[in-house]
Scaffold this motif. Structure first.
Motif, PDB file in Angstrom:
ATOM      1  N   ARG A 145      55.099  55.924  15.503  1.00  0.00           N
ATOM      2  CA  ARG A 145      56.333  56.232  16.231  1.00  0.00           C
ATOM      3  C   ARG A 145      56.711  57.673  15.975  1.00  0.00           C
ATOM      4  O   ARG A 145      56.275  58.286  14.996  1.00  0.00           O
ATOM      5  CB  ARG A 145      57.476  55.298  15.860  1.00  0.00           C
ATOM      6  CG  ARG A 145      58.087  55.491  14.474  1.00  0.00           C
ATOM      7  CD  ARG A 145      59.436  54.782  14.408  1.00  0.00           C
ATOM      8  NE  ARG A 145      59.981  54.720  13.048  1.00  0.00           N
ATOM      9  CZ  ARG A 145      61.264  54.885  12.767  1.00  0.00           C
ATOM     10  NH1 ARG A 145      62.140  55.134  13.735  1.00  0.00           N
ATOM     11  NH2 ARG A 145      61.693  54.773  11.520  1.00  0.00           N
ATOM     12  N   TRP A 146      57.527  58.220  16.872  1.00  0.00           N
ATOM     13  CA  TRP A 146      58.015  59.576  16.676  1.00  0.00           C
ATOM     14  C   TRP A 146      59.523  59.588  16.870  1.00  0.00           C
ATOM     15  O   TRP A 146      60.082  58.879  17.701  1.00  0.00           O
ATOM     16  CB  TRP A 146      57.309  60.590  17.545  1.00  0.00           C
ATOM     17  CG  TRP A 146      57.145  60.301  18.988  1.00  0.00           C
ATOM     18  CD1 TRP A 146      57.844  60.837  20.027  1.00  0.00           C
ATOM     19  CD2 TRP A 146      56.174  59.423  19.599  1.00  0.00           C
ATOM     20  NE1 TRP A 146      57.385  60.356  21.226  1.00  0.00           N
ATOM     21  CE2 TRP A 146      56.360  59.497  20.998  1.00  0.00           C
ATOM     22  CE3 TRP A 146      55.171  58.591  19.084  1.00  0.00           C
ATOM     23  CZ2 TRP A 146      55.586  58.746  21.883  1.00  0.00           C
ATOM     24  CZ3 TRP A 146      54.399  57.861  19.969  1.00  0.00           C
ATOM     25  CH2 TRP A 146      54.612  57.944  21.346  1.00  0.00           C
ATOM     26  N   VAL A 147      60.166  60.407  16.021  1.00  0.00           N
ATOM     27  CA  VAL A 147      61.610  60.377  15.863  1.00  0.00           C
ATOM     28  C   VAL A 147      62.138  61.803  15.877  1.00  0.00           C
ATOM     29  O   VAL A 147      61.533  62.699  15.267  1.00  0.00           O
ATOM     30  CB  VAL A 147      61.988  59.722  14.511  1.00  0.00           C
ATOM     31  CG1 VAL A 147      63.488  59.493  14.422  1.00  0.00           C
ATOM     32  CG2 VAL A 147      61.238  58.425  14.306  1.00  0.00           C
ATOM     33  N   ASN A 190      68.602  60.163   9.303  1.00  0.00           N
ATOM     34  CA  ASN A 190      69.300  61.278   9.944  1.00  0.00           C
ATOM     35  C   ASN A 190      68.754  61.574  11.336  1.00  0.00           C
ATOM     36  O   ASN A 190      68.789  62.701  11.812  1.00  0.00           O
ATOM     37  CB  ASN A 190      69.185  62.526   9.065  1.00  0.00           C
ATOM     38  CG  ASN A 190      69.932  62.345   7.753  1.00  0.00           C
ATOM     39  OD1 ASN A 190      71.113  62.014   7.742  1.00  0.00           O
ATOM     40  ND2 ASN A 190      69.230  62.541   6.644  1.00  0.00           N
ATOM     41  N   ALA A 191      68.250  60.520  11.980  1.00  0.00           N
ATOM     42  CA  ALA A 191      67.654  60.690  13.300  1.00  0.00           C
ATOM     43  C   ALA A 191      68.720  60.909  14.367  1.00  0.00           C
ATOM     44  O   ALA A 191      69.820  60.359  14.299  1.00  0.00           O
ATOM     45  CB  ALA A 191      66.820  59.468  13.657  1.00  0.00           C
ATOM     46  N   VAL A 192      68.364  61.687  15.360  1.00  0.00           N
ATOM     47  CA  VAL A 192      69.145  61.789  16.583  1.00  0.00           C
ATOM     48  C   VAL A 192      68.774  60.637  17.507  1.00  0.00           C
ATOM     49  O   VAL A 192      69.629  60.019  18.127  1.00  0.00           O
ATOM     50  CB  VAL A 192      68.888  63.141  17.281  1.00  0.00           C
ATOM     51  CG1 VAL A 192      69.684  63.221  18.591  1.00  0.00           C
ATOM     52  CG2 VAL A 192      69.224  64.294  16.355  1.00  0.00           C
ATOM     53  N   ALA A 193      67.471  60.332  17.563  1.00  0.00           N
ATOM     54  CA  ALA A 193      66.991  59.244  18.416  1.00  0.00           C
ATOM     55  C   ALA A 193      65.559  58.882  18.033  1.00  0.00           C
ATOM     56  O   ALA A 193      64.797  59.737  17.575  1.00  0.00           O
ATOM     57  CB  ALA A 193      67.050  59.633  19.892  1.00  0.00           C
ATOM     58  N   VAL A 203      55.028  59.505  12.554  1.00  0.00           N
ATOM     59  CA  VAL A 203      54.551  58.758  11.390  1.00  0.00           C
ATOM     60  C   VAL A 203      53.704  57.575  11.851  1.00  0.00           C
ATOM     61  O   VAL A 203      53.945  56.999  12.914  1.00  0.00           O
ATOM     62  CB  VAL A 203      55.706  58.235  10.500  1.00  0.00           C
ATOM     63  CG1 VAL A 203      56.482  59.384   9.881  1.00  0.00           C
ATOM     64  CG2 VAL A 203      56.620  57.293  11.272  1.00  0.00           C
ATOM     65  N   LYS A 204      52.723  57.242  11.024  1.00  0.00           N
ATOM     66  CA  LYS A 204      51.972  56.000  11.211  1.00  0.00           C
ATOM     67  C   LYS A 204      52.403  55.049  10.119  1.00  0.00           C
ATOM     68  O   LYS A 204      52.253  55.333   8.928  1.00  0.00           O
ATOM     69  CB  LYS A 204      50.461  56.223  11.141  1.00  0.00           C
ATOM     70  CG  LYS A 204      49.684  54.927  11.348  1.00  0.00           C
ATOM     71  CD  LYS A 204      48.177  55.146  11.400  1.00  0.00           C
ATOM     72  CE  LYS A 204      47.451  53.825  11.653  1.00  0.00           C
ATOM     73  NZ  LYS A 204      45.978  54.022  11.763  1.00  0.00           N
TER      74      LYS A 204
END
Length: 344
Positions: free
Chosen positions: A143-145, A82-85, A126-127
């Motif tokens: 990364r980050w979302v 459900n990510a935007v980016a 998250v790692k």
């Protein structure tokens, strides 16, 4: 009782939570063939068993970015459905090669949360670690979302933004066991340039361009089992377009960088990365690189080169990255900072 998975929303994450991702995947030579069909990838170490054996390996591994995509794809249903980016990367290291026949799985730990000021979404850090069938880690990255909220009235979590290293130190890079470039065949690799031929600050126009096609990016995203809705469902965005998976842009730019960096072989570190602007089918992608740093390694004839890889869309390269306001220019798609291994 509903049996389908709607995916996680921002309010569903908890700091410290460890997520075990489904489904393990055994990779084969088929992944290599499809990877080389989707991207104009020609780096010799991943193309030829004989070349890799001359460099001290048992054979040609699966491309480092192909391994990354497989592991990344495992995380999507739990992290970015459900990510935007997808916003960025840091502290990435490839820990051992992935070989045909290896089975990869992934785990992620939530290390940061920050709700956006609009109250409609938030950023999840998250790692992620990818493991092979022997439970040996093969790669790790942060990364980050940006993820939508499912319940706009859900309370915001306490903000925790992790303190991330700007660069993976060269002495923390993992060199594959046995790697030896002392008998490196420059003619077979495609270019004569070695580490000493590159100067810090040098920029390289990789010249070629590739127009992104809808069918190819859809095939790639399915190959990596990436289920993010923005890549498949045209109704998921207000503009009615399917967003090109950022990893597709990374692999295309890396493949284009062969022209000028043919001897930047194995990727061993991911320092930072930003998907600066969205990419859509029909965009023509080009790439340029800047040399940021060079370093020695303990392996015979093997050096490390730190590169900024920039992917753009449109016409002739001008090496422009950001405007006077400090924001990425609209034609910049990717800004990636990584380490690769190169003969000295």
């Amino acid at each position: 009782m509903a049996k389908t998975n709607p995916g996680r929303f921002f309010e569903d994450y908890r700091i410290g939570e460890v997520i075990t991702h489904a489904v393990p995947r055994t990779v084969s030579g088929g992944e290599r063939a499809l990877y080389h069909a989707l991207y104009p990838s020609r780096h010799a170490l991943y193309s030829s068993d004989a070349f890799a054996q001359e460099c001290g390996l048992d054979g040609a591994p699966i491309d480092d970015l192909a391994a990354f995509h497989v592991v990344f794809g495992k995380t999507v249903p739990d992290v970015s459905l459900n990510a935007v980016a997808n916003l960025g990367y840091a502290e990435g290291r490839w820990l051992r090669p992935v070989w045909p026949g290896d089975t990869l799985r992934a785990e992620s730990q939530v290390i940061g949360l920050k709700q956006n000021s609009n109250g409609k979404s938030g950023v999840v850090y998250v790692k992620t670690t990818g493991f092979n069938q022997d439970d040996d880690p093969v790669l790790e990255y942060i990364r980050w979302v940006m993820v939508r909220k499912g319940d706009l009235d859900a309370p915001a979590p306490d903000t925790l933004v992790p303190d991330l290293k700007p660069v993976v130190p060269a002495d923390e890079l993992v060199i594959p066991e046995g790697l030896d470039f002392s008998r490196y065949e420059f003619k077979l690799a495609g270019e004569r340039h070695r580490l000493g031929d590159y100067a810090v600050g040098e920029t390289i126009d990789h010249v070629d361009g590739v127009t992104i096609e809808e069918a190819e990016h859809m095939m790639a995203t399915r190959l990596w089992q990436n289920t993010a809705k923005v890549h498949f469902d045209a109704t998921n965005r207000e503009d009615g377009k399917r967003l090109i998976y950022g990893g597709h842009v990374i692999s295309m730019a890396r493949a284009l960088s062969f022209n000028g960096l043919a001897n930047a072989q194995m990727i061993v570190g991911l320092n930072a990365g930003a998907h600066a602007n969205p990419c859509f089918a029909g965009d023509t992608l080009r790439a340029w690189s800047e040399v940021l740093e060079v370093a020695d390694t303990p392996a015979p004839g093997v050096g490390a080169i730190r590169l900024r890889l920039v992917a753009t869309k449109g016409g002739i390269q001008d090496f422009a990255l950001k405007g006077e306001d400090g924001k990425y220019l609209p034609h910049v798609l990717l800004d990636l900072d990584y380490w690769a291994l190169m003969p000295t």
